[in-house]
Design a protein around this motif. Structure first.
Motif, mmCIF file in Angstrom:
data_model
loop_
_atom_site.group_PDB
_atom_site.id
_atom_site.type_symbol
_atom_site.label_atom_id
_atom_site.label_comp_id
_atom_site.label_asym_id
_atom_site.label_seq_id
_atom_site.Cartn_x
_atom_site.Cartn_y
_atom_site.Cartn_z
ATOM 1 N N LEU A 58 0.825 -1.204 0.000
ATOM 2 C CA LEU A 58 0.000 0.000 0.000
ATOM 3 C C LEU A 58 0.860 1.255 0.000
ATOM 4 C CD1 LEU A 58 -2.707 1.500 0.295
ATOM 5 C CD2 LEU A 58 -2.546 1.109 2.770
ATOM 6 N N GLY A 59 1.877 1.289 0.863
ATOM 7 C CA GLY A 59 2.749 2.446 0.934
ATOM 8 C C GLY A 59 3.490 2.703 -0.370
ATOM 9 N N ASP A 60 3.969 1.629 -0.994
ATOM 10 C CA ASP A 60 4.676 1.782 -2.272
ATOM 11 C C ASP A 60 3.755 2.372 -3.335
ATOM 12 O OD1 ASP A 60 6.909 0.703 -1.079
ATOM 13 O OD2 ASP A 60 6.792 -1.237 -2.107
ATOM 14 N N ALA A 61 2.503 1.850 -3.390
ATOM 15 C CA ALA A 61 1.551 2.321 -4.399
ATOM 16 C C ALA A 61 1.147 3.774 -4.130
ATOM 17 C CB ALA A 61 0.318 1.422 -4.416
ATOM 18 N N LEU A 62 0.925 4.099 -2.853
ATOM 19 C CA LEU A 62 0.543 5.465 -2.492
ATOM 20 C C LEU A 62 1.665 6.445 -2.826
ATOM 21 C CD1 LEU A 62 -1.384 7.446 -1.107
ATOM 22 C CD2 LEU A 62 -0.432 6.728 1.105
ATOM 23 N N ALA A 63 2.889 6.085 -2.474
ATOM 24 C CA ALA A 63 4.030 6.960 -2.762
ATOM 25 C C ALA A 63 4.201 7.176 -4.259
ATOM 26 C CB ALA A 63 5.300 6.370 -2.156
ATOM 27 N N GLN A 64 4.060 6.104 -5.033
ATOM 28 C CA GLN A 64 4.225 6.214 -6.483
ATOM 29 C C GLN A 64 3.217 7.192 -7.076
ATOM 30 O OE1 GLN A 64 3.437 2.623 -8.743
ATOM 31 N NE2 GLN A 64 4.826 3.251 -10.373
ATOM 32 N N ARG A 65 1.973 7.094 -6.634
ATOM 33 C CA ARG A 65 0.944 7.980 -7.174
ATOM 34 C C ARG A 65 1.123 9.417 -6.712
ATOM 35 N NH1 ARG A 65 -4.806 5.081 -8.235
ATOM 36 N NH2 ARG A 65 -4.058 2.981 -8.731
ATOM 37 N N LEU A 66 1.791 9.589 -5.577
ATOM 38 C CA LEU A 66 2.085 10.935 -5.092
ATOM 39 C C LEU A 66 3.370 11.489 -5.701
ATOM 40 C CD1 LEU A 66 1.215 10.494 -1.306
ATOM 41 C CD2 LEU A 66 -0.002 11.964 -2.936
ATOM 42 N N GLY A 67 4.046 10.667 -6.499
ATOM 43 C CA GLY A 67 5.310 11.087 -7.090
ATOM 44 C C GLY A 67 6.429 11.163 -6.080
ATOM 45 N N ARG A 68 6.379 10.284 -5.073
ATOM 46 C CA ARG A 68 7.371 10.286 -4.008
ATOM 47 C C ARG A 68 8.023 8.908 -3.875
ATOM 48 N NH1 ARG A 68 6.988 14.467 -0.093
ATOM 49 N NH2 ARG A 68 5.518 16.077 -0.763
ATOM 50 N N ARG A 69 9.031 8.835 -3.028
ATOM 51 C CA ARG A 69 9.714 7.572 -2.733
ATOM 52 C C ARG A 69 9.297 7.123 -1.335
ATOM 53 N NH1 ARG A 69 14.548 5.938 -0.198
ATOM 54 N NH2 ARG A 69 15.051 8.117 0.330
ATOM 55 N N ALA A 70 8.834 5.873 -1.238
ATOM 56 C CA ALA A 70 8.388 5.348 0.047
ATOM 57 C C ALA A 70 9.586 4.993 0.921
ATOM 58 C CB ALA A 70 7.514 4.119 -0.158
ATOM 59 N N VAL A 71 9.540 5.452 2.178
ATOM 60 C CA VAL A 71 10.555 5.135 3.188
ATOM 61 C C VAL A 71 9.805 4.607 4.408
ATOM 62 C CG1 VAL A 71 12.370 6.052 4.686
ATOM 63 C CG2 VAL A 71 12.119 6.928 2.351
ATOM 64 N N TYR A 72 10.336 3.545 5.034
ATOM 65 C CA TYR A 72 9.644 2.920 6.157
ATOM 66 C C TYR A 72 10.527 2.935 7.406
ATOM 67 C CZ TYR A 72 6.626 1.359 2.417
ATOM 68 O OH TYR A 72 5.789 1.333 1.326
ATOM 69 N N ILE A 73 9.894 3.272 8.533
ATOM 70 C CA ILE A 73 10.574 3.246 9.822
ATOM 71 C C ILE A 73 9.909 2.167 10.673
ATOM 72 C CG2 ILE A 73 11.154 4.541 11.908
ATOM 73 C CD1 ILE A 73 10.852 7.111 10.292
ATOM 74 N N SER A 74 10.673 1.202 11.135
ATOM 75 C CA SER A 74 10.148 0.137 11.988
ATOM 76 C C SER A 74 10.073 0.637 13.427
ATOM 77 C CB SER A 74 11.051 -1.105 11.921
ATOM 78 O OG SER A 74 11.185 -1.549 10.591
ATOM 79 N N VAL A 75 8.886 0.501 14.048
ATOM 80 C CA VAL A 75 8.700 0.993 15.416
ATOM 81 C C VAL A 75 7.899 -0.007 16.236
ATOM 82 C CG1 VAL A 75 8.820 3.456 14.871
ATOM 83 C CG2 VAL A 75 6.626 2.270 14.715
#
Length: 245
Positions: A58-75
């Motif tokens: 989901l994050g990858d798809a959302l970032a792509q459509r926003l024209g951004r690069r997805a970055v994830y922080i594990s918490v």
């Protein structure tokens, strides 16, 4: 099988990283939280970093459509509010408002699931939540179960583990007759472990999880929510969920 617990020094590092004041996401990034208490199919971790699952897709798809690069922080659970409310992350998905503290912008509901009680196949059948009074129940540390708490009160005998997957494992090992689990997680466990001897008992909450966006995010919330609405309408969300069914 459950993944090994994170080494103590790694957990400490992740906690300190989440609590340390940091700049907002770099231009062109969408920084999302990946909760360590979740398991497949919601998240898959490798060496403490998000490597797959619904949240990553989901994050990858959302970032792509926003024209951004997805970055994830594990918490872990205690680090969610400092990281999200403080603006270190832009968003966290698969969450509901009463699950986390803080004031956020909430997306359109998009990820359907049920919270349920499952039991061993030879456990006494449950007629209602009241039948669980004083019975040890597998729960996830830091999780809130408001409906169960209202029904059972002080007779809610929680036995916390780090994740739903570990709770199912502990139940199979005979450490509890019942556990609370998301239906999405249960169906995935049954898919990869066809011989899993558990029985669905009660659905006590049906919901559609959302994404919480930090009020300090540099990503315009209205734009992100429009993208989520579009992904719901064009079937992209359903396609992501179908990969894990």
């Amino acid at each position: 099988m459950p993944k090994p617990a994170l080494r103590p020094f790694l957990r400490l590092f992740l906690l300190l990283a989440a609590l340390t004041p940091a700049a907002h996401a770099a231009p062109g990034e969408l920084v999302m939280l990946a909760p360590l208490d979740q398991t497949m199919p919601i998240v898959r971790f490798q060496n403490g970093a998000l490597a797959g699952g619904i949240i990553k897709d989901l994050g990858d798809a959302l970032a792509q459509r926003l024209g951004r690069r997805a970055v994830y922080i594990s918490v872990d659970v205690p680090s969610v509010t400092p990281a999200l409310a403080g603006g270190r992350a832009d968003a966290m998905c698969y969450v509901l408002p009463f699950w986390i503290d803080g004031d956020y912008d909430w997306s359109t509901p998009l990820l359907p699931d049920n919270e349920m009680v499952v039991g061993l196949v030879d456990a006494p059948p449950l007629r209602s939540l009241k039948d669980l009074k004083d019975k040890p129940i597998g729960t996830v540390a830091g999780y809130r179960y408001p409906r169960v708490e209202r029904v059972l009160g002080k007779r809610f005998a929680r036995t916390d583990s780090a994740s739903m997957e570990l709770n199912v494992q502990r139940m199979v090992e005979g450490k509890a007759q019942y556990t609370m689990v998301g239906e999405t997680t249960l169906l995935y466990q049954q898919r990869i472990h066809p011989g899993l001897k558990v029985r669905p008992e009660l659905v006590f909450s049906s919901f559609k999880a959302q994404c919480a966006f930090s009020r300090k995010s540099q990503v315009p919330f209205a734009e992100a929510n429009r993208v989520i609405d579009a992904m719901l309408k064009d079937g992209s969300i359903d396609q992501i969920l179908a990969r894990y069914r």
